[in-house]
Enzyme design. Structure first.
Site, PDB file in Angstrom:
ATOM      1  N   HIS A  54       0.982  -1.201   0.069  1.00 26.30           N
ATOM      2  CA  HIS A  54      -0.003  -0.221  -0.151  1.00 26.30           C
ATOM      3  C   HIS A  54       0.769   1.368  -0.028  1.00 26.30           C
ATOM      4  CE1 HIS A  54       0.885  -0.658   4.195  1.00 26.30           C
ATOM      5  NE2 HIS A  54       0.173   0.595   4.636  1.00 26.30           N
ATOM      6  N   HIS A  56       1.377   3.873   1.834  1.00 28.27           N
ATOM      7  CA  HIS A  56       2.079   4.669   3.147  1.00 28.27           C
ATOM      8  C   HIS A  56       3.377   4.771   3.235  1.00 28.27           C
ATOM      9  CE1 HIS A  56      -2.019   3.842   5.883  1.00 28.27           C
ATOM     10  NE2 HIS A  56      -2.140   4.988   4.945  1.00 28.27           N
ATOM     11  N   ASP A  58       5.545   4.429   5.154  1.00 35.14           N
ATOM     12  CA  ASP A  58       6.454   3.529   5.735  1.00 35.14           C
ATOM     13  C   ASP A  58       6.528   2.236   5.195  1.00 35.14           C
ATOM     14  OD1 ASP A  58       3.962   3.252   6.708  1.00 35.14           O
ATOM     15  OD2 ASP A  58       4.700   2.206   8.563  1.00 35.14           O
ATOM     16  N   HIS A  59       5.960   2.224   3.987  1.00 38.04           N
ATOM     17  CA  HIS A  59       6.115   1.146   3.206  1.00 38.04           C
ATOM     18  C   HIS A  59       6.734   1.337   1.683  1.00 38.04           C
ATOM     19  CE1 HIS A  59       3.617  -1.575   5.625  1.00 38.04           C
ATOM     20  NE2 HIS A  59       3.367  -0.333   6.258  1.00 38.04           N
ATOM     21  N   HIS A 112      -7.421  -1.053   5.531  1.00 38.58           N
ATOM     22  CA  HIS A 112      -6.336   0.011   6.348  1.00 38.58           C
ATOM     23  C   HIS A 112      -6.397   1.213   5.051  1.00 38.58           C
ATOM     24  CE1 HIS A 112      -2.798   1.129   8.381  1.00 38.58           C
ATOM     25  NE2 HIS A 112      -2.177   1.210   7.016  1.00 38.58           N
ATOM     26  N   ASP A 131      -0.201  -4.000   6.030  1.00 38.56           N
ATOM     27  CA  ASP A 131      -0.719  -3.241   7.398  1.00 38.56           C
ATOM     28  C   ASP A 131      -2.273  -3.909   7.702  1.00 38.56           C
ATOM     29  OD1 ASP A 131       1.516  -2.368   7.840  1.00 38.56           O
ATOM     30  OD2 ASP A 131       0.977  -0.218   7.902  1.00 38.56           O
ATOM     31  N   HIS A 169       5.023  -4.856  10.495  1.00 40.89           N
ATOM     32  CA  HIS A 169       5.347  -4.149  11.455  1.00 40.89           C
ATOM     33  C   HIS A 169       5.558  -5.232  12.614  1.00 40.89           C
ATOM     34  CE1 HIS A 169       4.772   0.105  10.760  1.00 40.89           C
ATOM     35  NE2 HIS A 169       3.521  -0.370   9.769  1.00 40.89           N
TER      36      HIS A 169
HETATM   37 FE   LIG Z   1      -0.029   1.525   6.704  1.00 38.30          FE
END
Ligand SMILES: [Fe+2]
Length: 253
Positions: A54, A56, A58-59, A112, A131, A169
């Site tokens: 996805h 975001h 942090d990905h 998400h 996530d 995570h």
């Molecule tokens: Fe995320």
């Protein structure tokens, strides 16, 4: 073919899939570029693709730097192409996508985010859930509805029971505390918590987890359990209502 777990940022995991003879590699969800560059250079990997679950930060945080450095192609959900940095190849729900290293199946699992996907590599018995599904937890609902997230988790439950789950995570300890607070009499959960504590003590990731463990221990996959429903005050046998209540409780846990 093997999978290397790369710790990124505070508690993210990125994954490098590689063949140790050909050195061809694919990275999943590079949160940041530097830890990936370090591994690639150390092992002389030939990075061909980046896959994102996805959009975001942090990905996808390492996407552009890695693309620039290794000239790899970036692959993600077609409908998210306007927000996945550097995307070259768009994939769709239910698509099978093949590259030089492996064949994978893509499922759209919104909740998400609206464009979240999971990546299943049968040859590795591995499912990358980003996530959406964590060990003993699930992602927060940012863009979707409770109903969508519930349906997405149910899609994941249908993979073979021995599938290894690689999520985005290291949230497992905190998630286990939440599961335990509601599902205290679940002996399988108690056993899993013992193993989790040992892994953390030894400095090891608690990932991958096994889908069968999650089905038995992850409270978000046990919303049809009458004891859990009673514990949180849901009266009727209503899994979606149970899921909604659990997700809200977890948001404030
Ligand atoms: Fe995320």
């Amino acid at each position: 073919m093997e999978i290397k777990i790369i710790k990124c940022l505070n508690d993210n995991y990125s994954y490098i899939i590689f063949n140790k003879e050909t050195l061809i590699s694919v990275v999943i969800d590079p949160s940041e570029a530097d830890p990936i560059i370090h591994e690639i250079n150390k092992n002389k990997f030939n990075l061909k693709y980046i896959l994102n679950t996805h959009h975001h930060y942090d990905h996808v945080g390492g996407n552009e730097k890695l693309k620039e450095k290794y000239n790899c192609k970036i692959v993600g959900f077609e409908k998210d192409k306007n927000r996945i940095p550097g995307i070259d190849i768009g994939l769709n729900d239910n698509q099978t996508w093949k590259n030089e290293l492996f064949e994978c199946k893509i499922l759209h699992i919104p909740g998400h985010t609206s464009g979240h996907i999971c990546i299943y590599i049968k040859e590795l018995n591995a499912l990358f859930t980003g996530d959406t599904l964590f060990s003993l937890g699930c992602g927060r609902i940012f863009e979707g509805t409770y109903d969508e997230m519930y349906k997405s988790l149910n899609k994941l439950k249908k993979f073979p029971k021995n599938t290894k789950i690689y999520c985005g995570h290291e949230y497992t300890k905190k998630n286990s505390d939440f599961c335990f607070s509601i599902d205290k009499e679940n002996s399988k959960l108690l056993n899993k918590i013992k193993k989790i504590k040992k892994d953390i003590q030894n400095g090891n990731p608690t990932i991958p987890t096994i889908l069968s463990d999650e089905i038995e221990c992850n409270i978000f996959l046990r919303t049809d359990n009458l004891k859990i429903q009673k514990q949180i005050g849901v009266n009727s046998n209503n899994p979606i209502e149970t899921f909604t209540k659990l997700r809200d409780l977890k948001d404030n846990f």
